[in-house]
Design an enzyme around this catalytic site. Structure first.
Site, short mmCIF file in Angstrom:
data_model
loop_
_atom_site.label_atom_id
_atom_site.label_comp_id
_atom_site.label_asym_id
_atom_site.label_seq_id
_atom_site.Cartn_x
_atom_site.Cartn_y
_atom_site.Cartn_z
N SER A 33 -3.20 -2.91 9.68
CA SER A 33 -4.10 -3.72 10.49
C SER A 33 -5.14 -4.40 9.61
CB SER A 33 -4.81 -2.85 11.53
OG SER A 33 -5.82 -2.08 10.92
N GLN A 38 0.83 -1.20 0.00
CA GLN A 38 0.00 0.00 0.00
C GLN A 38 0.87 1.26 0.00
OE1 GLN A 38 -3.38 -0.32 2.91
NE2 GLN A 38 -2.43 -2.28 3.38
N GLY A 46 2.58 -4.27 9.02
CA GLY A 46 2.46 -2.82 9.16
C GLY A 46 1.14 -2.24 8.70
N HIS A 51 -1.31 1.63 -4.40
CA HIS A 51 -1.70 3.04 -4.34
C HIS A 51 -0.81 3.96 -5.18
CE1 HIS A 51 -3.80 2.05 -0.27
NE2 HIS A 51 -4.52 1.71 -1.32
#
Length: 234
Positions: free
Chosen positions: A179, A88, A177, A106
């Site tokens: 959740s 991400q 890293g 992203h």
């Protein structure tokens, strides 16, 4: 002999140990830069120079950062496994650490693109440490303004389907890293086949996203990867 496939999903907590601020933490970037101005399509339309200047600034921070031990251990797993990284993060620290296969959900901070068609590869340009900035009014080959190759809030995530396909192929799935309380992490884990080990490395308590088989290593990226690396390389 075919190597087992490890698929690793990483989030902001992977890069924070390399000195890169996360956006959402109390001292994160959103505290100083309103998300609506720097990370939405509306913000881009309103003031493209302001948006490009923000990402110019982030690139200067990135080129002084180095991969941490967590990044290096992820890359080192390739000695024994077929490793695919889904991140991400928009930094290139996984690549710098030596990971061969990195899918960015992203976008990529070091790339710029057409503002008319962000997915036109003919208009992609990778910036270098010697040339980090997009100048005001600088154009892409199609004549539109150059913009960061970043998925703004509200925009489609082009790589989410390839990421889901990788999750389905995993023999081992690791989340570092980020959740399981937020998407896309919570969504991708649902594509992992039942019976496949799922490890979560994150210092914060987490939900299990509907799965009972998540093994939570409650530590930061580097310490957690040190523990898991030793297990996986036996």
């Amino acid at each position: 002999m075919t190597k087992k496939k490890i698929v690793i999903l990483t989030g902001a907590g992977m890069s924070v140990e390399s000195g890169l601020s996360t956006f959402r933490d109390a001292d994160g970037l959103w505290e100083n830069y309103p998300v609506a101005r720097v990370a939405t399509h509306e913000g881009w339309l309103a003031d493209p120079t302001y948006v490009n200047n923000f990402y110019n600034m982030l690139r200067h921070k990135l080129v002084s950062a180095q991969p941490n031990e967590g990044h290096r251990l992820v890359a080192a797993l390739e000695e024994k496994y077929d490793v695919e990284v889904i991140t991400q993060n928009v930094d290139n620290l996984h690549e710098m650490a030596g990971s061969s296969h990195v899918l960015h959900l992203h976008g990529e901070l070091m790339k710029v693109c057409s503002s008319r068609d962000t997915e036109n590869p003919l208009c992609w340009k990778t910036l270098t440490p010697e040339h980090l900035e997009v100048a005001p009014g600088e154009k892409a080959p199609d004549g539109s303004l150059l913009r960061p190759y970043i998925v703004f809030f509200g925009e489609a995530v082009p790589n989410i389907e390839p990421a889901a396909e990788l999750a389905q192929q995993a023999d081992i799935f690791i989340i570092i890293g980020t959740s399981l309380n937020v998407y896309p992490a919570a969504g991708l884990v649902q594509y992992v086949r039942q019976g496949v080990p799922v490890y979560l490395i994150d210092p914060n308590p987490a939900l299990k996203a509907g799965r009972l088989d998540v093994r939570h290593i409650q530590a930061g990226a580097s310490k957690g990867m040190e523990q898991l690396y030793d297990q996986l390389m036996k």
